[in-house]
Design an enzyme around this catalytic site. Structure first.
Site, PDB file in Angstrom:
ATOM      1  CG  ASP A   1      -1.873   1.143   1.272  1.00  0.00           C
ATOM      2  OD1 ASP A   1      -2.049   1.792   0.231  1.00  0.00           O
ATOM      3  OD2 ASP A   1      -2.448   1.403   2.346  1.00  0.00           O
TER       4      ASP A   1
ATOM      5  CG  ASP B   1      -3.626   4.210  -2.564  1.00  0.00           C
ATOM      6  OD1 ASP B   1      -2.800   3.375  -2.147  1.00  0.00           O
ATOM      7  OD2 ASP B   1      -4.713   4.415  -2.011  1.00  0.00           O
TER       8      ASP B   1
END
Length: 483
Positions: free
Chosen positions: A86, A291
């Protein structure tokens, strides 16, 4: 004790071939190389890169939120965890001393993967992080100066959070050069005692590997310790298989755009100055977070409306009214003669003028009776996010030293190494990224601290697939799941 390049050792060993002459350039180069490779040394080579001990492969897992996962090894003896990667958050955490964690046995996903729980008392290299440590950001919650540092991270999506204490232990890594020597790096991470929301079932049940810019993230620690250059790359393959490489600064021919760095909370935020749908240019400027922990792309108005409406005006297939069970507004019946020319192409122009072609702007959804495709952009009220689907087909470089994002069209199989994913011995699966129907709930991606990105649950079975609009025919890579 004799030096490994001494005359006495050379005579004893009988090895004379390629032995460097004492005092030569080769002699000192060999010594320096040995120092750089020694476990725990804080010497970095600008060209060196590191991977996890099992290798640099990552896998997109449909049943666990369509996120990219990999295997990491922590502690002594080493224990392996299947963690989601992440770039939108900073903390690396794993389930540990659990009061409320995702089950490691009994759940549908647990039958296919080996899942672990970290126990600091069982690792000889585990160290307590106290409240006077500079990594401790929540000293106001401390019981005393030398008590364990608590942490809590809340992710807005679906009331998702993790909390526990910070610990420090060895993360097992390996060099990516031909030598493949092992490196042990002490990192600070979260001993996640209490999880909530999506972390209990549908996303990152065995931990989340934050790759952000804050000092507690693993890339920050590795570069600060001099083990790598302050950069890393992720490759996202069309088939769901990818790579991650710490210290990789990309290549001279890659495209780049600068990060918009907020010193108070730095993130991988970039500026988009223009969009193109088909042959039509759209003058719309916005900033967006790159992201990897978000499966799909999110846009705030007016960017969302202008891009999606232009796509809709160019689509030649029959439009379907919005379905409240899925987050996509623009969906179409897939023609029997499905051809890439029927799907509008898309690209973004980044600050600095470089173009970012979107190879996978759609997602294919299949029920028992029909196949539809949707523009895989979700309307957001808070934050623009370039999600993992837009990164497909690229090696994306997060260069924190130059403060630029780099990208280059890339075949992830061109990179050396291929790790073994932690499948259960009885599992009959193909690699997780191409597995079908694991039978657990799913969501659009990991929860971000700044936006709600949950996907509404539905009762019926759907099949999601990623496709490339630049192939001669739309090649449907089908992944089935229960939403």
């Amino acid at each position: 004790m004799h030096h490994r390049f001494s005359d006495s050792f050379k005579n004893w060993s009988g090895l004379t071939r390629n032995w460097p002459e004492k005092g030569s350039f080769e002699y000192y180069a060999a010594l320096a190389h040995r120092d750089q490779m020694l476990r725990g040394r804080r010497l970095s080579d600008a060209d060196a890169s590191l991977a996890f001990s099992d290798g640099n492969s990552t896998f997109r897992i449909s049943s666990l939120g369509f996120l990219h996962y990999t295997t990491v090894e922590l502690g002594t003896p080493g224990v392996k965890f299947m963690v989601a990667l992440d770039t939108g958050s900073d903390l690396f955490w794993v389930p540990c001393d659990c009061s409320r964690c995702a089950p490691t046995h009994g759940a549908s996903y647990a039958s296919d993967f080996e899942l672990s729980i970290y126990n600091p008392r069982e690792s000889s290299t585990s160290k307590k992080v106290t409240c006077n440590n500079d990594m401790c950001a929540q000293r106001n919650r401390c019981l005393g100066t030398f008590s364990s540092c608590p942490y809590i991270v809340s992710y807005v999506s679906a009331q998702t959070s993790t909390s526990g204490i910070l610990v420090k232990d060895v993360l097992h890594l390996t060099t990516e050069d031909g030598g493949r020597e092992f490196v042990e790096a002490y990192v600070t991470f979260g001993c996640g005692q209490v999880q909530s929301g999506s972390f209990l079932d549908i996303a990152a049940p065995n931990g989340l590997f934050g790759l952000g810019m804050e000092k507690i993230s693993v890339p920050s620690v590795l570069s600060r310790e001099g083990l790598i250059a302050d950069s890393f790359s992720m490759c996202f393959g069309h088939d769901g298989i990818g790579r991650i490489s710490f210290g990789d600064k990309g290549s001279p021919d890659q495209e780049e755009t600068p990060f918009n760095v907020n010193p108070a909370h730095p993130t991988y935020n970039v500026t988009v100055t223009q969009a193109r749908v088909g042959t039509m240019l759209i003058d719309v400027e916005f900033t967006a977070l790159f992201d990897s922990g978000t499966s799909f792309t999110y846009m705030v108005d007016p960017a969302y409306s202008r891009v999606s409406e232009k796509f809709h005006s160019l689509a030649r297939d029959k439009w379907r009214p919005p379905d409240p069970r899925i987050p996509f507004e623009y969906c179409y019946d897939m023609s029997p003669d499905a051809n890439a020319s029927l799907v509008p192409s898309m690209s973004l122009t980044m600050k600095g003028g470089r173009h970012f072609t979107v190879y996978d702007p759609i997602i294919v959804i299949s029920t028992q009776n029909e196949i539809v495709y949707c523009l895989a952009i979700v309307k957001s009220t808070e934050l623009n996010i370039i999600g993992q689907n837009f990164m497909t087909g690229y090696r994306v470089v997060f260069d924190r030293e130059k403060l630029v994002l780099g990208w280059k069209k890339f075949d992830c199989y061109d990179v050396e190494d291929y790790n073994n994913f932690p499948l259960q011995p009885h599992a009959s699966m193909v690699p997780p990224a191409v597995a079908a129907g694991l039978g657990s709930n799913s969501s659009t991606g990991s929860a971000k601290e700044a936006s709600n990105k949950s996907l509404s649950s539905v009762a019926s079975t759907y099949c999601y697939s990623y496709t490339s609009v630049f192939t001669s025919l739309i090649s449907v890579f089908l992944i089935c799941l229960l939403l």
